[in-house]
Write a protein that holds these residues in place. Structure first.
Motif, PDB file in Angstrom:
ATOM      1  N   VAL A  72      -3.976   3.219   0.553  1.00  0.00           N
ATOM      2  CA  VAL A  72      -4.646   2.675  -0.318  1.00  0.00           C
ATOM      3  C   VAL A  72      -3.878   1.426  -1.040  1.00  0.00           C
ATOM      4  O   VAL A  72      -2.454   1.562  -1.271  1.00  0.00           O
ATOM      5  CB  VAL A  72      -5.276   3.379  -1.809  1.00  0.00           C
ATOM      6  CG1 VAL A  72      -5.961   2.616  -2.858  1.00  0.00           C
ATOM      7  CG2 VAL A  72      -6.177   4.430  -1.012  1.00  0.00           C
ATOM      8  N   PRO A  88      -8.821   0.808   0.478  1.00  0.00           N
ATOM      9  CA  PRO A  88      -7.876   1.240   1.401  1.00  0.00           C
ATOM     10  C   PRO A  88      -7.553   0.061   2.045  1.00  0.00           C
ATOM     11  O   PRO A  88      -8.494  -0.948   2.473  1.00  0.00           O
ATOM     12  CB  PRO A  88      -8.950   2.121   2.241  1.00  0.00           C
ATOM     13  CG  PRO A  88     -10.006   2.627   1.366  1.00  0.00           C
ATOM     14  CD  PRO A  88     -10.206   1.596   0.178  1.00  0.00           C
ATOM     15  N   SER A  89      -6.407  -0.001   2.371  1.00  0.00           N
ATOM     16  CA  SER A  89      -5.750  -1.435   2.984  1.00  0.00           C
ATOM     17  C   SER A  89      -6.329  -1.803   4.241  1.00  0.00           C
ATOM     18  O   SER A  89      -6.448  -2.901   4.353  1.00  0.00           O
ATOM     19  CB  SER A  89      -4.157  -1.367   2.964  1.00  0.00           C
ATOM     20  OG  SER A  89      -4.014  -0.212   4.108  1.00  0.00           O
ATOM     21  N   ARG A  90      -6.939  -0.803   4.955  1.00  0.00           N
ATOM     22  CA  ARG A  90      -7.615  -1.125   6.448  1.00  0.00           C
ATOM     23  C   ARG A  90      -8.633  -1.978   5.938  1.00  0.00           C
ATOM     24  O   ARG A  90      -9.117  -2.881   6.816  1.00  0.00           O
ATOM     25  CB  ARG A  90      -7.855   0.062   6.920  1.00  0.00           C
ATOM     26  CG  ARG A  90      -8.838   0.868   6.358  1.00  0.00           C
ATOM     27  CD  ARG A  90      -9.440   2.187   7.180  1.00  0.00           C
ATOM     28  NE  ARG A  90     -10.234   3.068   6.328  1.00  0.00           N
ATOM     29  CZ  ARG A  90     -11.329   3.095   5.837  1.00  0.00           C
ATOM     30  NH1 ARG A  90     -11.992   1.924   6.185  1.00  0.00           N
ATOM     31  NH2 ARG A  90     -11.900   3.996   4.910  1.00  0.00           N
ATOM     32  N   ARG A 135      -9.149  -4.071  12.905  1.00  0.00           N
ATOM     33  CA  ARG A 135      -8.645  -2.870  12.548  1.00  0.00           C
ATOM     34  C   ARG A 135      -7.746  -2.019  13.646  1.00  0.00           C
ATOM     35  O   ARG A 135      -6.540  -1.390  13.388  1.00  0.00           O
ATOM     36  CB  ARG A 135      -9.318  -2.043  11.827  1.00  0.00           C
ATOM     37  CG  ARG A 135     -10.010  -2.661  10.640  1.00  0.00           C
ATOM     38  CD  ARG A 135     -10.818  -1.567  10.176  1.00  0.00           C
ATOM     39  NE  ARG A 135     -11.467  -2.431   8.803  1.00  0.00           N
ATOM     40  CZ  ARG A 135     -12.992  -2.165   8.274  1.00  0.00           C
ATOM     41  NH1 ARG A 135     -13.454  -0.908   8.514  1.00  0.00           N
ATOM     42  NH2 ARG A 135     -13.300  -2.799   7.403  1.00  0.00           N
ATOM     43  N   GLU A 186      -0.794   7.220   1.546  1.00  0.00           N
ATOM     44  CA  GLU A 186      -1.656   8.276   1.897  1.00  0.00           C
ATOM     45  C   GLU A 186      -2.220   8.131   3.122  1.00  0.00           C
ATOM     46  O   GLU A 186      -1.837   7.335   4.080  1.00  0.00           O
ATOM     47  CB  GLU A 186      -3.041   7.874   1.025  1.00  0.00           C
ATOM     48  CG  GLU A 186      -2.885   7.701  -0.408  1.00  0.00           C
ATOM     49  CD  GLU A 186      -2.177   6.397  -0.796  1.00  0.00           C
ATOM     50  OE1 GLU A 186      -2.160   6.181  -2.240  1.00  0.00           O
ATOM     51  OE2 GLU A 186      -2.115   5.230  -0.114  1.00  0.00           O
ATOM     52  N   ALA A 187      -2.921   9.297   3.819  1.00  0.00           N
ATOM     53  CA  ALA A 187      -3.333   9.437   5.252  1.00  0.00           C
ATOM     54  C   ALA A 187      -4.413   7.805   5.552  1.00  0.00           C
ATOM     55  O   ALA A 187      -4.201   7.492   6.651  1.00  0.00           O
ATOM     56  CB  ALA A 187      -4.205  10.442   5.598  1.00  0.00           C
ATOM     57  N   ASP A 188      -4.922   7.610   4.602  1.00  0.00           N
ATOM     58  CA  ASP A 188      -5.528   5.969   4.853  1.00  0.00           C
ATOM     59  C   ASP A 188      -5.122   5.350   3.599  1.00  0.00           C
ATOM     60  O   ASP A 188      -5.769   5.186   2.388  1.00  0.00           O
ATOM     61  CB  ASP A 188      -7.290   6.654   4.511  1.00  0.00           C
ATOM     62  CG  ASP A 188      -8.028   5.323   4.783  1.00  0.00           C
ATOM     63  OD1 ASP A 188      -7.398   4.081   5.161  1.00  0.00           O
ATOM     64  OD2 ASP A 188      -9.304   5.222   4.561  1.00  0.00           O
ATOM     65  N   VAL A 248      -3.662  -1.279  13.089  1.00  0.00           N
ATOM     66  CA  VAL A 248      -3.005   0.118  13.288  1.00  0.00           C
ATOM     67  C   VAL A 248      -1.593   0.048  14.050  1.00  0.00           C
ATOM     68  O   VAL A 248      -0.642   0.450  13.837  1.00  0.00           O
ATOM     69  CB  VAL A 248      -3.951   1.035  13.678  1.00  0.00           C
ATOM     70  CG1 VAL A 248      -3.134   2.289  14.012  1.00  0.00           C
ATOM     71  CG2 VAL A 248      -5.050   1.261  12.596  1.00  0.00           C
ATOM     72  N   HIS A 257       0.798  -1.301  -0.123  1.00  0.00           N
ATOM     73  CA  HIS A 257       0.115  -0.121  -0.093  1.00  0.00           C
ATOM     74  C   HIS A 257       0.791   1.279  -0.063  1.00  0.00           C
ATOM     75  O   HIS A 257       2.051   1.094   0.432  1.00  0.00           O
ATOM     76  CB  HIS A 257      -1.099   0.033   1.320  1.00  0.00           C
ATOM     77  CG  HIS A 257      -0.445   0.160   2.489  1.00  0.00           C
ATOM     78  ND1 HIS A 257      -0.791  -0.725   3.570  1.00  0.00           N
ATOM     79  CD2 HIS A 257       0.438   0.979   2.939  1.00  0.00           C
ATOM     80  CE1 HIS A 257      -0.112  -0.221   4.714  1.00  0.00           C
ATOM     81  NE2 HIS A 257       0.728   0.730   4.303  1.00  0.00           N
TER      82      HIS A 257
END
Length: 152
Positions: free
Chosen positions: A58, A81-83, A91, A54-56, A95, A51
């Motif tokens: 991808v 998004p990878s999350r 999740r 980005e802030a979230d 993190v 990924h």
């Protein structure tokens, strides 16, 4: 690589291979000299994905084995998004784990529950997750590889 230009695919494959070697001190996969790195990673039975920054973040890349496991085509995978590869209850742990990877460069023997695009749950085993750092030393994201998983 599945849907990148040849030049971009080879560049990302070099980033994956060189960053893995830098942090782990081993080869990402068995490589045959003289053949395309991108094609070798794409066709490897070992799951490889990455990924961006980005802030979230991808998902930027997944080889054929990763696309099959997550039950996605290239377009869907690289816009996710990878999350979202983890269930909501997983999740927070994810993190915290990725923060450890950022701090130490890589972490191996990771296990965790993931979810495919169809909702199929699977448990990944002995994954290695590492930071992607280019030749100039700039952080370019994170990647993961594993070959063992179990459907739940």
């Amino acid at each position: 690589m599945v849907q990148l230009t040849d030049e971009a695919a080879e560049a990302h494959a070099r980033l994956l291979v060189n960053s893995y070697r830098r942090w782990v001190g081993q080869e990402l996969i068995h490589l045959t000299p003289g053949l395309s790195l991108a094609e070798q990673i794409d066709e490897s039975p070992v799951i490889v994905l990455s990924h961006g920054t980005e802030a979230d973040p991808v998902l930027y890349y997944g080889n054929y084995a990763a696309l099959k496991l997550w039950e996605m085509d290239w377009q869907q995978f690289t816009s996710t998004p990878s999350r979202l590869t983890a269930e909501p209850m997983e999740r927070e742990d994810r993190v915290r784990f990725l923060a450890q990877v950022t701090q130490y460069g890589y972490v191996s023997n990771y296990t965790g529950i993931r979810i495919s695009s169809t909702g199929r749950r699977f448990y990944i085993k002995q994954a290695t997750v590492w930071n992607l750092v280019d030749e100039a030393g700039l952080y370019q994201g994170q990647a993961a590889t594993f070959s063992q998983y179990e459907d739940l």
